[in-house]
Design a protein around this motif. Structure first.
Motif, PDB file in Angstrom:
ATOM      1  N   ALA A 180      39.351  49.617  32.615  1.00 32.00           N
ATOM      2  CA  ALA A 180      39.015  48.396  33.376  1.00 32.00           C
ATOM      3  C   ALA A 180      39.443  47.354  33.112  1.00 32.00           C
ATOM      4  O   ALA A 180      39.829  47.159  31.704  1.00 32.00           O
ATOM      5  CB  ALA A 180      37.773  48.429  34.184  1.00 32.00           C
ATOM      6  N   VAL A 182      41.522  43.449  34.452  1.00 35.26           N
ATOM      7  CA  VAL A 182      42.922  43.041  34.748  1.00 35.26           C
ATOM      8  C   VAL A 182      43.692  42.266  33.476  1.00 35.26           C
ATOM      9  O   VAL A 182      44.802  42.768  33.051  1.00 35.26           O
ATOM     10  CB  VAL A 182      43.120  41.970  35.953  1.00 35.26           C
ATOM     11  CG1 VAL A 182      44.515  41.514  36.210  1.00 35.26           C
ATOM     12  CG2 VAL A 182      42.180  42.665  37.227  1.00 35.26           C
ATOM     13  N   ARG A 183      43.233  41.430  32.874  1.00 38.53           N
ATOM     14  CA  ARG A 183      43.997  40.609  31.982  1.00 38.53           C
ATOM     15  C   ARG A 183      43.953  41.244  30.506  1.00 38.53           C
ATOM     16  O   ARG A 183      45.170  40.986  29.836  1.00 38.53           O
ATOM     17  CB  ARG A 183      43.051  39.189  31.689  1.00 38.53           C
ATOM     18  CG  ARG A 183      43.552  38.542  32.840  1.00 38.53           C
ATOM     19  CD  ARG A 183      42.533  37.128  33.248  1.00 38.53           C
ATOM     20  NE  ARG A 183      40.988  37.638  33.346  1.00 38.53           N
ATOM     21  CZ  ARG A 183      40.522  38.040  34.511  1.00 38.53           C
ATOM     22  NH1 ARG A 183      41.291  37.801  35.555  1.00 38.53           N
ATOM     23  NH2 ARG A 183      39.283  38.248  34.580  1.00 38.53           N
ATOM     24  N   SER A 222      41.274  46.936  44.119  1.00 43.36           N
ATOM     25  CA  SER A 222      41.795  45.882  45.071  1.00 43.36           C
ATOM     26  C   SER A 222      42.881  45.371  44.466  1.00 43.36           C
ATOM     27  O   SER A 222      43.775  44.905  45.346  1.00 43.36           O
ATOM     28  CB  SER A 222      40.948  44.815  45.473  1.00 43.36           C
ATOM     29  OG  SER A 222      40.537  44.048  44.402  1.00 43.36           O
ATOM     30  N   SER A 223      43.171  45.461  43.168  1.00 41.99           N
ATOM     31  CA  SER A 223      44.198  44.794  42.683  1.00 41.99           C
ATOM     32  C   SER A 223      45.511  45.533  43.083  1.00 41.99           C
ATOM     33  O   SER A 223      46.815  44.876  42.788  1.00 41.99           O
ATOM     34  CB  SER A 223      44.016  44.922  41.003  1.00 41.99           C
ATOM     35  OG  SER A 223      44.227  46.353  40.749  1.00 41.99           O
ATOM     36  N   PHE A 273      38.016  49.242  45.130  1.00 40.95           N
ATOM     37  CA  PHE A 273      36.864  48.487  44.911  1.00 40.95           C
ATOM     38  C   PHE A 273      37.222  47.122  44.771  1.00 40.95           C
ATOM     39  O   PHE A 273      38.125  46.699  44.109  1.00 40.95           O
ATOM     40  CB  PHE A 273      35.852  48.616  43.707  1.00 40.95           C
ATOM     41  CG  PHE A 273      35.388  50.179  43.497  1.00 40.95           C
ATOM     42  CD1 PHE A 273      35.308  51.145  44.672  1.00 40.95           C
ATOM     43  CD2 PHE A 273      35.206  50.633  42.253  1.00 40.95           C
ATOM     44  CE1 PHE A 273      34.381  52.077  44.580  1.00 40.95           C
ATOM     45  CE2 PHE A 273      34.487  51.936  42.331  1.00 40.95           C
ATOM     46  CZ  PHE A 273      34.243  52.716  43.230  1.00 40.95           C
ATOM     47  N   ARG A 282      29.271  44.846  34.056  1.00 43.62           N
ATOM     48  CA  ARG A 282      30.501  44.894  32.724  1.00 43.62           C
ATOM     49  C   ARG A 282      30.534  43.609  32.159  1.00 43.62           C
ATOM     50  O   ARG A 282      30.753  42.558  32.826  1.00 43.62           O
ATOM     51  CB  ARG A 282      31.670  45.360  33.552  1.00 43.62           C
ATOM     52  CG  ARG A 282      32.204  46.785  33.434  1.00 43.62           C
ATOM     53  CD  ARG A 282      33.373  47.095  34.049  1.00 43.62           C
ATOM     54  NE  ARG A 282      34.297  46.221  33.838  1.00 43.62           N
ATOM     55  CZ  ARG A 282      35.327  46.005  34.854  1.00 43.62           C
ATOM     56  NH1 ARG A 282      35.389  46.653  35.759  1.00 43.62           N
ATOM     57  NH2 ARG A 282      36.400  45.004  34.472  1.00 43.62           N
ATOM     58  N   ALA A 286      33.967  38.168  34.931  1.00 49.64           N
ATOM     59  CA  ALA A 286      33.536  36.711  34.821  1.00 49.64           C
ATOM     60  C   ALA A 286      31.956  36.378  34.965  1.00 49.64           C
ATOM     61  O   ALA A 286      31.472  35.568  34.193  1.00 49.64           O
ATOM     62  CB  ALA A 286      34.292  35.792  35.659  1.00 49.64           C
ATOM     63  N   PHE A 290      30.222  34.448  32.167  1.00 53.08           N
ATOM     64  CA  PHE A 290      29.877  32.926  32.390  1.00 53.08           C
ATOM     65  C   PHE A 290      28.057  32.842  32.409  1.00 53.08           C
ATOM     66  O   PHE A 290      27.737  31.867  31.556  1.00 53.08           O
ATOM     67  CB  PHE A 290      29.822  32.674  33.887  1.00 53.08           C
ATOM     68  CG  PHE A 290      31.710  32.326  34.389  1.00 53.08           C
ATOM     69  CD1 PHE A 290      32.598  32.300  33.326  1.00 53.08           C
ATOM     70  CD2 PHE A 290      32.103  32.366  35.783  1.00 53.08           C
ATOM     71  CE1 PHE A 290      33.739  32.185  33.769  1.00 53.08           C
ATOM     72  CE2 PHE A 290      33.309  31.947  36.014  1.00 53.08           C
ATOM     73  CZ  PHE A 290      34.351  32.175  35.047  1.00 53.08           C
ATOM     74  N   THR A 301      35.654  28.918  31.009  1.00 54.63           N
ATOM     75  CA  THR A 301      36.859  28.427  31.675  1.00 54.63           C
ATOM     76  C   THR A 301      36.945  28.849  33.158  1.00 54.63           C
ATOM     77  O   THR A 301      36.788  30.042  33.276  1.00 54.63           O
ATOM     78  CB  THR A 301      38.092  29.249  30.996  1.00 54.63           C
ATOM     79  OG1 THR A 301      37.903  28.938  29.363  1.00 54.63           O
ATOM     80  CG2 THR A 301      39.557  28.858  31.290  1.00 54.63           C
ATOM     81  N   VAL A 302      37.290  28.039  33.988  1.00 58.16           N
ATOM     82  CA  VAL A 302      37.490  28.343  35.476  1.00 58.16           C
ATOM     83  C   VAL A 302      38.909  28.220  35.677  1.00 58.16           C
ATOM     84  O   VAL A 302      39.524  27.182  35.599  1.00 58.16           O
ATOM     85  CB  VAL A 302      36.508  27.554  36.287  1.00 58.16           C
ATOM     86  CG1 VAL A 302      36.775  27.795  37.808  1.00 58.16           C
ATOM     87  CG2 VAL A 302      35.107  27.453  35.816  1.00 58.16           C
ATOM     88  N   ARG A 313      37.230  35.521  45.067  1.00 58.52           N
ATOM     89  CA  ARG A 313      37.377  36.898  45.259  1.00 58.52           C
ATOM     90  C   ARG A 313      36.145  37.532  46.273  1.00 58.52           C
ATOM     91  O   ARG A 313      35.275  36.762  46.603  1.00 58.52           O
ATOM     92  CB  ARG A 313      36.715  37.674  43.859  1.00 58.52           C
ATOM     93  CG  ARG A 313      37.713  37.351  42.686  1.00 58.52           C
ATOM     94  CD  ARG A 313      38.779  38.395  42.835  1.00 58.52           C
ATOM     95  NE  ARG A 313      39.642  38.419  41.562  1.00 58.52           N
ATOM     96  CZ  ARG A 313      40.635  37.623  41.720  1.00 58.52           C
ATOM     97  NH1 ARG A 313      41.011  36.747  42.857  1.00 58.52           N
ATOM     98  NH2 ARG A 313      41.596  37.563  40.728  1.00 58.52           N
ATOM     99  N   VAL A 361      35.715  30.761  42.910  1.00 64.95           N
ATOM    100  CA  VAL A 361      34.934  31.248  41.485  1.00 64.95           C
ATOM    101  C   VAL A 361      34.287  30.146  41.032  1.00 64.95           C
ATOM    102  O   VAL A 361      32.976  29.977  40.645  1.00 64.95           O
ATOM    103  CB  VAL A 361      36.332  31.189  40.500  1.00 64.95           C
ATOM    104  CG1 VAL A 361      35.500  31.293  38.930  1.00 64.95           C
ATOM    105  CG2 VAL A 361      37.101  32.469  40.643  1.00 64.95           C
ATOM    106  N   ASP A 388      46.445  37.860  37.018  1.00 62.69           N
ATOM    107  CA  ASP A 388      45.220  37.651  38.035  1.00 62.69           C
ATOM    108  C   ASP A 388      46.086  37.518  39.291  1.00 62.69           C
ATOM    109  O   ASP A 388      47.296  36.958  39.222  1.00 62.69           O
ATOM    110  CB  ASP A 388      44.825  36.380  37.607  1.00 62.69           C
ATOM    111  CG  ASP A 388      43.277  36.641  37.297  1.00 62.69           C
ATOM    112  OD1 ASP A 388      42.751  37.309  37.853  1.00 62.69           O
ATOM    113  OD2 ASP A 388      42.608  35.440  36.492  1.00 62.69           O
TER     114      ASP A 388
END
Ligand SMILES: O=C(O)[C@H]1O[C@H](OP(=O)(O)OP(=O)(O)OC[C@H]2O[C@@H](n3ccc(=O)[nH]c3=O)[C@H](O)[C@@H]2O)[C@H](O)[C@@H](O)[C@@H]1O
Length: 435
Positions: A180, A182-183, A222-223, A273, A282, A286, A290, A301-302, A313, A361, A388
């Motif tokens: 899992a 994204v980045r 959803s990505s 999802f 997880r 974020a 956070f 970092t936002v 999101r 966010v 992203d």
């Protein structure tokens, strides 16, 4: 002869290999002196040893590949027993489900929910260190106390999968094991190919060959909507413009599962999802990192989108996702193939599982500040080109109609539950790195 002799099982399956050697030598020495006290006893002992050797050899040919049973981390009588017990169904019309990624966030929640309503559940997880494996071990322990056994292994291990299907004729597979994030795909692209492509194919191969074939429900993302700008995202929108390698592997998964449905008659349900969050979540996500940083007084970092637009999101609470997963299992319909051959058309479905109300966010951060009673140190940064997407928003009418899916937890309520869990699990002074 007052000494207790070790049973055959103790002899064959010592608790540790070292112990086996020492105890056996010790035992033999004692017997040696006693036996030689009388020649008739010696004759009887010779006969006994021949019989013991013969039964040892025949037992090994019975189990097929003796060396694997004695040396591999999986396999053996005790292991199979744990799997059978874990897979036992305790309700009328129940199912037996193989849950991959069972020590993961969604996997552990779905496994528990299934077990609690009386379904049989066997977990599979490779416990990799993408994030702190001790959290995965803690989830495993929680599942164990609830009667769910997790096999430690990889979905790329075809032998292990075949063995699991030999031991239990699973009616369903809930496939949640994946790489899992994204980045992280820019850092370690091959881990996505390993789990989300190669692992998926290995699992599909095992499912198609199993008799009976299970129905499969699995986690897409959803990505896959990538650069799609129609809102809310509908399953009919285009998904051929992924923004990250992660998204591309999930999209590939949708195509790969389609071919297994088409060629082999496997029943497939893919669930997209939308940014799932909640207790036991997880640490790489974020809301989780956070929380840790805010409590430690460290900056967060936002990211911000083009033209200083806030990212948003469709954050979805874990209990709602679990209901969607179970609704999918309950309505999956059967696979139709057998012996690796299709016997008729089987269902192929894809559903969005989101919350239908996107939150920015910065708002997520404000909610966390309120629950934690600590002010965040925000660093606002323009979103780097790291995969992203600016926003997500689910249209869930399909899932509502076909699965009875109806999310009921808003972000404010869900984060309150997350923070409560976080503080009970880590405390206020959790100093260690989470990732
Ligand atoms: O819905 C999905 O399909 C995906 O949701 C999450 O991916 P993402 O939405 O990127 O979730 P986070 O990593 O928690 O990021 C949430 C938002 O916070 C932002 N963010 C993240 C990290 C950070 O340090 N700062 C920051 O502003 C991101 O840009 C994003 O807009 C999961 O990590 C994926 O595994 C999942 O497939």
């Amino acid at each position: 002869m007052g000494n207790k002799m070790p049973s055959l099982e103790e002899e064959l399956f010592p608790s540790t290999p070292g112990k086996f050697k020492i105890e056996r030598t010790h035992y033999m020495n004692r017997q040696f002196y006693r036996c030689f006290a009388s020649s008739s006893t010696m004759f009887l002992w010779t006969l006994f040893l021949i019989a013991l050797t013969a039964s040892y050899i025949s037992f090994h040919s019975f189990v097929g590949s003796g060396s694997r049973y004695l040396t591999a981390s999986w396999g053996g009588i005790q292991w199979e027993k744990q799997i059978r017990v874990s897979a036992e169904i305790h309700r009328d019309g129940g199912m037996s489900v193989l849950v991959t990624g069972a020590a993961g966030f969604v996997g552990s929640h779905v496994s528990l929910a299934l077990k609690r309503r009386g379904d049989g559940v066997v977990g599979l997880d490779n416990f990799n260190d993408y994030y702190d494996p001790s959290l995965k071990k803690a989830r495993k322990a929680l599942l164990k106390t609830n009667g769910v056994f997790i096999v430690e292994g990889d979905i790329n291990d075809a032998k292990l999968l075949a063995n699991l299907f030999d031991v239990v004729p699973f009616t369903h597979v809930m496939h949640l094991a994946a790489q899992a994030g994204v980045r992280y795909a820019m850092e370690n692209p091959n881990s996505y190919v390993h789990s989300n492509i190669a692992g998926l194919v290995t699992l599909m191969e095992a499912c198609k060959s199993a008799n009976p074939q299970p129905s499969i429900v699995w986690a897409s993302s959803s990505s896959v909507y990538g650069l799609n700008e129609n809102v809310p995202f509908s399953e009919l929108d285009r998904t051929d413009q992924p923004a990250s390698l992660y998204a591309a592997t999930k999209k590939a998964g949708e195509e790969i599962t389609h071919t297994y449905n088409h060629i082999y008659g496997l029943s497939i349900t893919g669930l997209r999802f939308f940014t799932v969050y909640g207790p036991w979540g997880r640490p790489d996500m974020a809301y989780f990192s956070f929380t840790r940083n805010i409590l430690q007084g460290k900056p967060i970092t936002v990211y911000r989108g083009k033209n200083r637009v806030d990212l948003a999101r469709d954050f979805t609470y874990i209990d709602d996702i679990v209901k969607g997963c179970i609704g999918s299992l309950d309505t999956s319909g059967n696979s139709t193939g057998s012996g690796g051959k299709k016997r008729g058309p089987a269902p192929f479905r894809i559903f969005n599982l989101g919350n239908t109300s996107p939150v920015t966010v910065p708002t997520l951060v404000s909610i966390l500040e309120r629950h934690l009673k600590v002010k965040a140190k925000r660093n606002i940064l323009d979103m780097p080109g790291n995969g992203d997407v600016p926003f997500t928003h689910a249209n869930i009418s399909s899932a509502r109609m076909e699965l009875g899916y109806k999310p009921t937890t808003d972000l404010q309520t869900g984060l309150k539950k997350f923070v409560k869990w976080y503080l009970s699990y880590y405390g206020y002074n959790h100093g260690g790195a989470i990732n």
